[in-house]
Design a protein around this motif. Structure first.
Motif, mmCIF file in Angstrom:
data_model
loop_
_atom_site.group_PDB
_atom_site.id
_atom_site.type_symbol
_atom_site.label_atom_id
_atom_site.label_comp_id
_atom_site.label_asym_id
_atom_site.label_seq_id
_atom_site.Cartn_x
_atom_site.Cartn_y
_atom_site.Cartn_z
ATOM 1 N N VAL A 124 0.803 -1.686 0.652
ATOM 2 C CA VAL A 124 0.016 0.066 -0.259
ATOM 3 C C VAL A 124 0.571 1.114 0.046
ATOM 4 N N LYS A 125 2.081 1.655 0.700
ATOM 5 C CA LYS A 125 2.491 2.230 0.997
ATOM 6 C C LYS A 125 3.429 2.588 -0.808
ATOM 7 N N VAL A 131 1.204 7.320 -7.719
ATOM 8 C CA VAL A 131 -0.342 8.254 -7.423
ATOM 9 C C VAL A 131 -0.246 9.510 -6.178
ATOM 10 N N GLY A 132 0.769 9.249 -5.699
ATOM 11 C CA GLY A 132 0.596 10.848 -5.205
ATOM 12 C C GLY A 132 -0.029 11.052 -4.029
ATOM 13 N N LEU A 133 -0.795 9.970 -3.675
ATOM 14 C CA LEU A 133 -1.575 10.007 -2.503
ATOM 15 C C LEU A 133 -0.508 9.164 -1.492
ATOM 16 N N GLU A 134 -0.284 9.109 -1.129
ATOM 17 C CA GLU A 134 0.459 8.467 0.218
ATOM 18 C C GLU A 134 -0.060 8.322 1.738
ATOM 19 N N ASN A 154 -7.474 7.241 -7.356
ATOM 20 C CA ASN A 154 -7.620 5.947 -6.465
ATOM 21 C C ASN A 154 -7.484 4.278 -7.328
ATOM 22 N N GLU A 155 -8.548 5.167 -8.515
ATOM 23 C CA GLU A 155 -8.357 3.906 -9.625
ATOM 24 C C GLU A 155 -7.411 3.475 -10.080
ATOM 25 N N ILE A 156 -6.270 4.201 -10.169
ATOM 26 C CA ILE A 156 -4.880 3.820 -10.526
ATOM 27 C C ILE A 156 -4.551 3.369 -9.389
ATOM 28 N N PHE A 157 -4.403 3.914 -9.156
ATOM 29 C CA PHE A 157 -4.198 3.354 -7.193
ATOM 30 C C PHE A 157 -4.286 1.496 -6.571
ATOM 31 N N GLN A 158 -5.777 0.907 -7.214
ATOM 32 C CA GLN A 158 -5.599 -0.346 -7.241
ATOM 33 C C GLN A 158 -5.486 -0.920 -8.209
ATOM 34 N N MET A 159 -5.127 -0.060 -9.473
ATOM 35 C CA MET A 159 -4.788 -0.540 -10.062
ATOM 36 C C MET A 159 -3.260 -1.173 -9.847
ATOM 37 N N ALA A 160 -2.299 -0.166 -9.472
ATOM 38 C CA ALA A 160 -1.098 -0.660 -9.253
ATOM 39 C C ALA A 160 -1.574 -1.659 -7.599
ATOM 40 N N MET A 161 -2.117 -2.314 -6.966
ATOM 41 C CA MET A 161 -2.396 -2.854 -5.912
ATOM 42 C C MET A 161 -2.454 -3.781 -6.784
ATOM 43 N N LEU A 162 -3.312 -4.362 -7.531
ATOM 44 C CA LEU A 162 -4.311 -5.463 -8.373
ATOM 45 C C LEU A 162 -3.239 -5.986 -9.306
ATOM 46 N N GLU A 163 -2.223 -5.159 -9.689
ATOM 47 C CA GLU A 163 -1.786 -5.177 -10.803
ATOM 48 C C GLU A 163 -1.575 -6.415 -12.078
ATOM 49 N N PRO A 164 -2.350 -5.969 -12.559
ATOM 50 C CA PRO A 164 -3.641 -6.902 -13.659
ATOM 51 C C PRO A 164 -2.940 -7.218 -15.315
ATOM 52 N N LYS A 165 -3.024 -7.620 -15.989
ATOM 53 C CA LYS A 165 -2.292 -8.129 -17.547
ATOM 54 C C LYS A 165 -2.168 -7.299 -18.367
ATOM 55 N N LEU A 166 -3.437 -6.538 -18.529
ATOM 56 C CA LEU A 166 -4.399 -5.928 -19.173
ATOM 57 C C LEU A 166 -5.283 -4.596 -18.148
ATOM 58 N N ALA A 167 -4.676 -4.158 -18.691
ATOM 59 C CA ALA A 167 -5.491 -2.959 -17.919
ATOM 60 C C ALA A 167 -6.491 -2.021 -19.142
ATOM 61 N N ILE A 168 -7.566 -1.270 -18.656
ATOM 62 C CA ILE A 168 -8.665 -0.310 -19.556
ATOM 63 C C ILE A 168 -8.659 1.196 -18.970
ATOM 64 N N LEU A 169 -8.342 1.184 -19.580
ATOM 65 C CA LEU A 169 -8.634 3.117 -18.636
ATOM 66 C C LEU A 169 -9.484 3.706 -19.523
ATOM 67 N N ASP A 170 -10.878 3.723 -18.513
ATOM 68 C CA ASP A 170 -11.942 3.964 -19.748
ATOM 69 C C ASP A 170 -12.365 5.534 -19.320
ATOM 70 N N GLU A 171 -11.974 6.191 -20.614
ATOM 71 C CA GLU A 171 -12.560 8.089 -20.159
ATOM 72 C C GLU A 171 -11.430 8.468 -18.757
ATOM 73 N N THR A 172 -10.669 7.863 -18.309
ATOM 74 C CA THR A 172 -9.830 8.185 -17.166
ATOM 75 C C THR A 172 -9.132 9.728 -17.524
ATOM 76 N N ASP A 173 -9.294 10.291 -18.762
ATOM 77 C CA ASP A 173 -8.785 11.548 -18.502
ATOM 78 C C ASP A 173 -9.971 13.081 -18.166
ATOM 79 N N SER A 174 -11.175 12.265 -17.719
ATOM 80 C CA SER A 174 -12.025 12.737 -17.897
ATOM 81 C C SER A 174 -12.897 13.652 -16.458
ATOM 82 N N GLY A 175 -13.243 14.836 -16.537
ATOM 83 C CA GLY A 175 -13.024 15.227 -15.106
ATOM 84 C C GLY A 175 -11.214 15.399 -14.462
#
Lengths: 251, 429
Positions: A124-125, A131-134, A154-175
């Motif tokens: 976690v640390k 993603v600058g959450l510390e 938080n989505e990217i943090f979860q992705m980092a924690m789960l270490e997927p093989k394929l990540a699909i980023l759905d409109e991650t830039d919106s907002g």
């Protein structure tokens, strides 16, 4: 890694995807662009396993498995991660317990032991720094009261924690404002490896300044109508989507 | 002979079950209260579907059932271990000395009511002063109660033990009228656990009444755990009177029973009182659980909190009716009421009715009622992270109930309730 062949999908009898063909190999970054209503989010939903969509034809092979045959949770366990366009708020469930439950469920299904508390906290640390959450969100309820930028981080943090093989980023830039966009992109870039792959779904080119794709696909009216390199994204930014639609009609 | 038989009314038939109890051990002062209650019963009728107070709870099947006075013993082995030095055990309303254990604390009296009636001077004055004389089940209890628990925490005493009261239904079709009296004197504090358990299968009827007096500056927490079998009936009246600057908390945890009706009435007679009413109900099959609460704010500067949650599965029914009454002089009252329900199937239902009657103008009162299904978006979100559907449901249910579990101030009980939730919904966070 991922082979999509002639994929057709509908929701409530309306066909949204009308024959998608796409191959993603390990180590690659693919961008899927397209105007609103072209089917971008449907594609990510179908890959993640949302029940509302009905696949009417075609196949999706993920690491030799028939992906469409798997429940959403089994897809996640197989290594697929969807970063949501609109992450869901879950009051009463702390972010840290949520991740621990997820990691342990995945481990259990793989026949592995529960993660040791010490290892989990170390992870976690390490990953929250990406993603600058510390550790800032650890004890808050999942996404509850988070700003738009915090939710995406938080989505990217979860992705980092789960270490997927394929990540699909759905409109991650919106907002996202430009600073948050940089943080999120840097996080994604740091997670890139020769063994995993990323599909970036976006309407705008700006995210692709930071997450540089190997391939750009243009989706229009439920089909991939054009594929190119990263320069295609720039061309779209300049000329809009209309010329592609016209080209598609001519073809 | 045949033709001459007069058909008994439901009430007469119901009351005829009590005819053979011998109350001659009661002192005259207590016998007089029984007789007065019997007279009240004459003029009262069982509620029907037309009775507003009982609108969502039909009791026909409850009163038409055949009952008998159950045995004064346990005919089956059940686990009675509780982590406390003080536990009174009642079987079918009768005190069972050999199943009970007590380790006296100075300044605290804990004994069966039958014993207290003989020994405790102050009981004569207070006994039956709080029961509702117009409520038929209360009057039946006053007239026919067999026994119950008496707890008095003396002035300024802080109980170190948790006081347990176990009520067990045993034998065939038993009916009982447990009667408790709990008295927290000025400046005292204590925690109590009341458990209702079935040692039998089939129907039973428990008609419980507790009178609870919380004096000035006292602090009392009562936890009521209802885990009877799926054919058990229960009507429970809890009458609470609070004096100035006291704190009272009631946690009602309803897990078992075919038909359970809980009436919790708080009367706030001083200022700077704090009151908590919490209810956690986990229902399944055909269960019907009805919580009616009433709180009277009679003096200024009091705070009341009310939080009731129900999870209704299968074809179960939950009812919540919470009334807050703020009297004209009760300025600066803060009264918060919240009722949240989760309905898991199309067949399950929950009725929620908050009622506020406010006659003071400088008050803060709020109420909220939400009833919904499990959040499918949240479930998908959890699944998309690798958490199975069943576990995802358990995670969300736990999240929904966690604030109520945290209200339980007795650690062992809190763990027990958490374990029940985990087992019921097959998951842990």
């Amino acid at each position: 890694m991922l082979k999509i062949k002639n994929l057709h999908a509908s929701i409530e009898e309306t066909e949204i995807l009308k024959g998608i063909d796409l191959e993603v190999k390990a180590g690659e970054v693919h961008a899927i662009m397209g105007p609103n209503g072209s089917g971008k989010s449907t594609l990510s939903s179908v890959l993640a396993g949302r029940d509302e969509y009905e696949v009417t034809a075609g196949s999706v092979d993920f690491l030799g498995e028939d992906l469409l045959d798997l429940e959403a949770e089994d897809r996640a366990r197989a290594g697929i991660f969807l970063a949501f366009q609109y992450p869901v708020e879950i009051p009463g469930v702390s972010n840290i317990n949520f991740l621990k439950t997820a990691i342990n469920e995945i481990r259990e299904k793989r026949g592995e032991k529960e993660i040791a508390a010490k290892d989990f906290l170390a992870r976690v640390k390490e990953k929250s720094k990406l993603v600058g959450l510390e550790g800032k969100f650890n004890n808050r309820s999942v996404n509850e009261g988070f700003s738009g930028g915090e939710k995406k981080r938080n989505e990217i943090f979860q992705m980092a924690m789960l270490e997927p093989k394929l990540a699909i980023l759905d409109e991650t830039d919106s907002g996202l404002d430009i600073d948050a966009l940089k943080v999120v992109s840097e996080g994604v870039n740091k997670l890139k490896s020769p063994d995993n792959a990323t599909i970036v779904i976006t309407h705008y080119q700006r995210l692709l300044d930071y997450i540089v794709p190997d391939f750009v696909h243009v989706l229009a009216n439920g089909k991939i109508v054009k594929t190119g390199g990263k320069e295609l994204a720039l061309e779209l930014e300049e000329k809009g989507y209309d010329w592609i639609k016209q080209e598609a009609v001519k073809a | 002979m045949l033709e001459a038989t007069v058909k008994m009314s439901n009430k007469e038939k119901f009351l005829s079950h009590f005819g053979m109890i011998d109350f001659s051990h009661d002192k005259e002062a207590f016998s007089a209260k029984r007789r007065a209650a019997e007279e009240k019963i004459e003029a009262l009728e069982f509620p029907t579907s037309k009775t507003e107070y009982w609108k969502y709870t039909r009791i026909n099947k409850l009163i038409r059932e055949e009952y008998q006075l159950g045995p004064k013993e346990l005919d089956s082995q059940i686990d009675l271990s509780v982590p406390s030095k003080n536990c009174l055990v009642f079987v079918n309303g009768y005190f069972i000395e050999e199943l009970s254990w007590r380790e006296a604390e100075t300044g605290i009296a804990f004994m069966p009511l039958s014993e207290a009636k003989a020994k405790e001077e102050s009981l004569q004055k207070h006994f039956d002063s709080l029961s509702k004389k117009e409520e038929i089940f209360s009057m039946i209890n006053t007239a026919f109660h067999q026994d119950g628990a008496y707890l008095k925490i003396g002035k300024g005493k802080a109980a170190t033990s948790v006081y347990y009261i176990l009520n067990i239904s045993a034998g065939e079709q038993p009916m009982s009228n447990p009667r408790n009296f709990i008295h927290a004197e000025a400046g005292s504090s204590a925690k109590v656990v009341m458990k209702h358990i079935s040692a039998n299968e089939g129907h039973s009827f428990t008609n419980q009444l507790s009178e609870i007096v919380v004096e000035k500056d006292a602090n009392l927490e009562i936890n009521k755990l209802q885990t009877e079998n799926d054919q058990a009936y229960q009507v429970s009246n809890d009458e609470v009177q609070q004096a100035a600057s006291s704190l009272f908390k009631m946690n009602t945890i309803s897990l078992g029973g075919a038909l359970v009706r809980n009436n919790l009435n708080l009367d706030l007679q001083g200022s700077h009182i704090e009151s908590w009413m919490n209810g956690l109900s986990l229902l399944d099959h055909q269960q019907h659980i009805d919580h009616h609460t009433l709180i009277h704010h009679r003096e200024p500067d009091c705070v009341s909190h009310e939080l009731y949650k129900t999870v209704a599965d299968d074809a179960s029914t939950g009812v919540f009716n919470g009334k807050v009454y703020v009297h004209p002089i009760a300025q600066k009252t803060n009264a918060y009421q919240s009722n949240a329900n989760m309905v898991l199937t199309d067949e399950a239902s929950v009725y929620s009715k908050p009622e506020l009657e406010i006659y003071a103008d400088d008050v803060k009162c709020s109420h909220g009622s939400t009833t919904g299904q499990m959040d499918e978006e949240a479930i998908f979100y959890l699944r998309s992270r690798g958490i199975g559907r069943k576990k995802a449901r358990a995670v969300l249910l736990n999240a929904f109930l966690t604030d109520l579990v945290e209200q339980i101030g007795v650690e062992h009980l809190r763990e027990e309730v958490q374990a029940i939730i985990d087992k019921k919904y097959a998951g842990v966070v």
